[in-house]
Motif scaffolding. Structure first.
Motif, PDB file in Angstrom:
ATOM      1  N   ARG A 115      -2.385   8.142  -6.928  1.00 29.30           N
ATOM      2  CA  ARG A 115      -2.208   8.220  -5.481  1.00 29.30           C
ATOM      3  C   ARG A 115      -1.677   6.887  -4.960  1.00 29.30           C
ATOM      4  O   ARG A 115      -1.884   5.836  -5.565  1.00 29.30           O
ATOM      5  N   GLN A 116      -0.997   6.942  -3.804  1.00 28.63           N
ATOM      6  CA  GLN A 116      -0.625   5.701  -3.140  1.00 28.63           C
ATOM      7  C   GLN A 116      -1.887   4.976  -2.677  1.00 28.63           C
ATOM      8  O   GLN A 116      -2.842   5.611  -2.200  1.00 28.63           O
ATOM      9  N   LEU A 117      -1.880   3.659  -2.801  1.00 26.05           N
ATOM     10  CA  LEU A 117      -3.052   2.903  -2.372  1.00 26.05           C
ATOM     11  C   LEU A 117      -3.374   3.155  -0.906  1.00 26.05           C
ATOM     12  O   LEU A 117      -4.538   3.165  -0.500  1.00 26.05           O
ATOM     13  N   GLY A 118      -2.350   3.345  -0.115  1.00 27.34           N
ATOM     14  CA  GLY A 118      -2.566   3.559   1.307  1.00 27.34           C
ATOM     15  C   GLY A 118      -3.294   4.848   1.643  1.00 27.34           C
ATOM     16  O   GLY A 118      -3.706   5.029   2.796  1.00 27.34           O
ATOM     17  N   SER A 119      -3.472   5.700   0.683  1.00 25.22           N
ATOM     18  CA  SER A 119      -4.175   6.966   0.949  1.00 25.22           C
ATOM     19  C   SER A 119      -5.695   6.820   0.831  1.00 25.22           C
ATOM     20  O   SER A 119      -6.420   7.760   1.162  1.00 25.22           O
ATOM     21  N   LEU A 155       0.821  -1.210   0.000  1.00 23.35           N
ATOM     22  CA  LEU A 155       0.000   0.000   0.000  1.00 23.35           C
ATOM     23  C   LEU A 155       0.857   1.262   0.000  1.00 23.35           C
ATOM     24  O   LEU A 155       0.430   2.313  -0.486  1.00 23.35           O
ATOM     25  N   ARG A 156       2.050   1.150   0.547  1.00 25.31           N
ATOM     26  CA  ARG A 156       2.930   2.322   0.579  1.00 25.31           C
ATOM     27  C   ARG A 156       3.537   2.619  -0.793  1.00 25.31           C
ATOM     28  O   ARG A 156       3.752   3.784  -1.137  1.00 25.31           O
ATOM     29  N   VAL A 157       3.837   1.593  -1.564  1.00 27.73           N
ATOM     30  CA  VAL A 157       4.583   1.794  -2.820  1.00 27.73           C
ATOM     31  C   VAL A 157       3.714   1.718  -4.066  1.00 27.73           C
ATOM     32  O   VAL A 157       4.067   2.273  -5.113  1.00 27.73           O
ATOM     33  N   ARG A 158       2.577   1.033  -3.982  1.00 28.24           N
ATOM     34  CA  ARG A 158       1.716   0.872  -5.161  1.00 28.24           C
ATOM     35  C   ARG A 158       0.861   2.117  -5.351  1.00 28.24           C
ATOM     36  O   ARG A 158       0.289   2.649  -4.386  1.00 28.24           O
ATOM     37  N   ARG A 159       0.774   2.606  -6.574  1.00 27.40           N
ATOM     38  CA  ARG A 159      -0.011   3.786  -6.892  1.00 27.40           C
ATOM     39  C   ARG A 159      -1.120   3.441  -7.877  1.00 27.40           C
ATOM     40  O   ARG A 159      -0.909   2.676  -8.825  1.00 27.40           O
TER      41      ARG A 159
END
Length: 382
Positions: A271-275, A263-267
């Motif tokens: 946007r980052q998935l973690g957002s 989630l931190r690195v995948r966009r």
């Protein structure tokens, strides 16, 4: 969270964590693909575990083990849970039934097991005797100088390459049949390996059917007293259950860590998935569930170390951790999307492997029964 873990226990956990990452993780892909641990690799990994003082970490000092309290043991097992089941098993835990070895049995059976020189299997389960261990039908008939075994066991871990198998059978006595424990050595006449079961997960960890067709077992290969079979067979049931709970906390933590990093690195959509809030809530749910199970696990281990009746506490830990691991693995796979379903990540392996732990060492339903007895009183179940 700070669970007030003694520093020396944390050092054992850190040693195991490094062993898992440096010695076990590099071989996961090959073991998953081949569905076996090559004998040469297994020997090397066991030797390394012995060198580090991890092999036989469940054994007392008088048997050649480190004599660790249960809290330290679950910390080790939690770290081993971050490796595949087959590779985690390279850090062996000899069955406590071997502690009843007497005289030359200690040199022939117990000590080689603790030193990682001999591989054992434990044969209790049968086609008609799973959760109801007292329903075993394998028979032992008395003969001059020993016993003759007949019967079939199934779902026996690494029974196909064990140096010896501890078999729980009903021994014929004048006043009826009583359970007893017998050691059958590899190559004994009449002993054979039947099916090696195909499994959903746990690749590289063989589970077998064992057949005993008139196998002669000398008196020197009887463990303990005749009649002690079920006691020996279930002697370390609490340790086995809390070990499963610890393993599941470890595997869930690995799935969580992998998903969070994704989630931190995948966009996506710039946007980052973690957002994305929906995914953040899934992460929060995973984190809470893991910590709840970890708290129950450590509390149960401390209860065992105090010497109290820890049956309900251990059942709570096992029920919580095994059910939680399945949910966390499922959410982790969902967070990775298609990448989680592919075998290139450890999530797919964890998803498959987690399911069996809700069955082994007492099903979730058995754990609920144990907890209910503690809550309602055993007289309710008479």
């Amino acid at each position: 969270m700070d669970y007030l873990i003694p520093e020396e226990f944390s050092q054992f956990a850190e040693l195991t964590r490094q062993f898992v990452r440096q010695e076990l993780w590099p071989h996961e892909e090959e073991v998953e693909r081949a569905d076996c641990v090559a004998p040469s690799l297994a020997a090397r990994l066991r030797a390394k575990a012995v060198e580090l003082g991890l092999f036989g970490f469940n054994m007392p000092e008088e048997a050649g083990g480190p004599g660790l309290p249960y809290l330290a043991q679950v910390l080790i097992r939690e770290q081993l849970g971050q490796a595949s089941v087959a590779l985690a098993d390279m850090v062996g835990r000899p069955p406590k039934a071997l502690l009843v070895c007497q005289g030359e049995q200690r040199q022939r059976l117990l000590q080689p097991a603790v030193r990682g020189e001999k591989i054992w299997a434990f044969a209790l389960t049968e086609p008609g005797a799973g959760s109801d261990a007292a329903a075993i039908r394998t028979r032992a008939t008395r003969e001059q100088g020993g016993w003759r075994l007949n019967g079939t066991k199934h779902f026996i871990s690494h029974g196909n390459h064990a140096d010896y198998v501890i078999v729980i059978a009903k021994a014929s006595q004048a006043d009826g049949d009583v359970p007893a424990a017998f050691v059958v050595e590899r190559g004994a006449a009449g002993f054979s390996v039947g099916r090696i079961h195909r499994k959903m997960g746990w690749r590289g960890y063989p589970i077998c059917e064992l057949v005993f067709d008139g196998v002669f077992v000398g008196d020197d290969n009887v463990l303990g007293a005749i009649g002690d079979g079920l006691r020996l067979g279930l002697a370390n049931i609490l340790e086995s259950r809390i070990g499963v709970a610890a393993h599941c906390v470890g595997m869930a933590q690995r799935a969580y860590d992998y998903a969070v990093e994704h989630l931190r690195v995948r966009r996506q959509f710039g946007r980052q998935l973690g957002s994305f809030q929906g995914l953040q809530w899934m992460v929060a749910d995973m984190a809470v569930e893991i910590e709840q199970s970890r708290a129950l696990l450590y509390a149960a281990a401390r209860e065992m170390d105090r010497g109290g009746d820890a049956r309900a506490a251990v059942s709570m830990a096992k029920l919580s951790a095994t059910e939680m691991a399945g949910r966390v693995a499922d959410r982790a796979l969902q967070l990775l999307g298609g990448a989680g379903y592919m075998a290139e990540s450890p999530i797919e392996m964890i998803y498959r492997d987690a399911r069996a732990f809700r069955i082994g060492e007492g099903t979730s339903e058995i754990q609920k029964n144990q907890i209910a007895r503690a809550c309602l009183g055993r007289e309710m179940f008479a």
